[in-house]
Design a protein around this motif. Structure first.
Motif: not given
Length: 351
Positions: A36-40, A44-55, A145-152, A301-305
């Motif tokens: 849920a967090r990842f999808t939310a 919001e990224l302008p170049d990304a789209e969530v088109v399907a989900v499975a459970s 964490t590895y993609c976070n600009p502060v950690i980088r 921010y967050g998982l967007q990185y």
């Protein structure tokens, strides 16, 4: 000083893997909290789209899809990985299912971002890495964490000698965990315990800076079910560097990290794994010169990185991220296995 996980020459993916348009279309496999967090955040990224989900249940998938405006909902994993409009699959299942879920997506020819910990053990992790490399498909652990600009930025400063040679790394992650024996964190079959859910962060942080340790020591409090509730780890390197790490389901810890070198130290505040700032203390700072603070700079921010890094790699035709290389993921899994061996925790999946 160089980091333990150095950038590698990216492998080139076959043309068939590349997204067919500028917008990268995600398929989310699972409907839990991290999904849920990842999808939310990613939508919001302008170049990304969530088109399907499975459970594994169609009702859960449809509820998730309605909540986030996802066009298609599937009641089985196979349908999602077969969807021709899905460019990349995000595996957000409990880690006990990572091997099966990521393996299914790779077998269907889909690039994969797989949540951490990557799998239950290094054997499973090696199987996924081998499958991805054999098929020339992108695969990355979701170690945000590895993609976070502060950690980088922290890694760059360490590499450039800002604190000299690393002597110690200290990091912890703990919270009051569930007392209910029926919870997944208490279930060995689901990879329960503090180590895989929480300890993966301190270990990954230490190995980002120092590489795979030469020595692993550990002690733990185990639950009646046989999973670790409170674990302390001491990692050692031939250089003389050590890492004192801990994870716990028995009480809240500061969740901070400190890297100390021969010329200074770097302190990360609470929530070090998703840091927004850190403080650099130099031993040779002149009169009137105080600590230096570094903060995040950028519009994400967050998982967007991590999502942005996946999409960059796909567009570039890279099948491994230089920020989260697969060899580094395997090295962390070997350390997790070594810690479990020292404290006497075994999962049914270990065989």
């Amino acid at each position: 000083m160089t980091t333990g996980q150095t950038s590698q020459t990216p492998r080139t993916a076959p043309a068939a893997q590349e997204p067919r348009r500028d917008t990268v279309r995600w398929g989310v496999l699972a409907t839990g909290g991290i999904a849920a967090r990842f999808t939310a955040e990613v939508r919001e990224l302008p170049d990304a789209e969530v088109v399907a989900v499975a459970s594994r249940g169609e009702a859960r998938a449809k509820e998730f899809a309605a909540r986030f405006g996802v066009p298609r909902a599937y009641g089985e994993w196979a349908a999602l990985v077969a969807d021709p409009d899905v460019d990349v699959v995000y595996v957000a299942t409990p880690h006990s299912a990572h091997r099966a879920a990521a393996g299914l997506a790779l077998a269907a020819g889909k690039p994969v971002l797989c949540e951490k910990p990557f799998t239950l053990n290094v054997r499973e992790a090696g199987e996924l890495v081998s499958l991805a490399r054999e098929r020339g498909l992108f695969l990355m652990e979701a170690m945000w964490t590895y993609c976070n600009p502060v950690i980088r930025r922290l890694v760059e400063l360490v590499r450039d000698g800002a604190i000299g040679e690393i002597q110690t790394v200290q990091a912890d992650f703990g919270f009051p965990g569930p007392a209910d024996p029926g919870h997944r964190l208490r279930d060995p079959a689901l990879g329960g315990g503090a180590l895989l859910d929480l300890g993966v962060y301190p270990i990954s942080f230490a190995q980002l800076l120092l590489g795979e340790p030469d020595r692993v020591q550990a002690d733990a409090l185990l639950s009646p079910e046989g999973v670790d509730l409170n674990t302390g780890m001491l990692l050692g390197w031939e250089s003389g560097a050590t890492a004192l790490l801990s994870c716990s389901l028995t009480g809240g810890t500061p969740v901070t990290a400190t890297v100390t070198g021969t010329r200074g130290r770097i302190e990360l505040p609470s929530g070090f794994f998703s840091a927004e700032r850190f403080v650099l203390h130099r031993n040779d700072a002149g009169p009137g010169t105080g600590p230096e603070e570094f903060t995040a700079d950028g519009g994400l921010y967050g998982l967007q990185y991590e999502a942005a890094e996946v999409m960059r790699c796909l567009r570039a035709g890279e099948t491994e991220s230089p920020l989260v290389p697969l060899d580094g993921t395997l090295a962390v899994m070997r350390t997790l296995d070594a810690v479990r061996d020292r404290i006497g925790v075994r999962f049914p999946a270990d065989g």
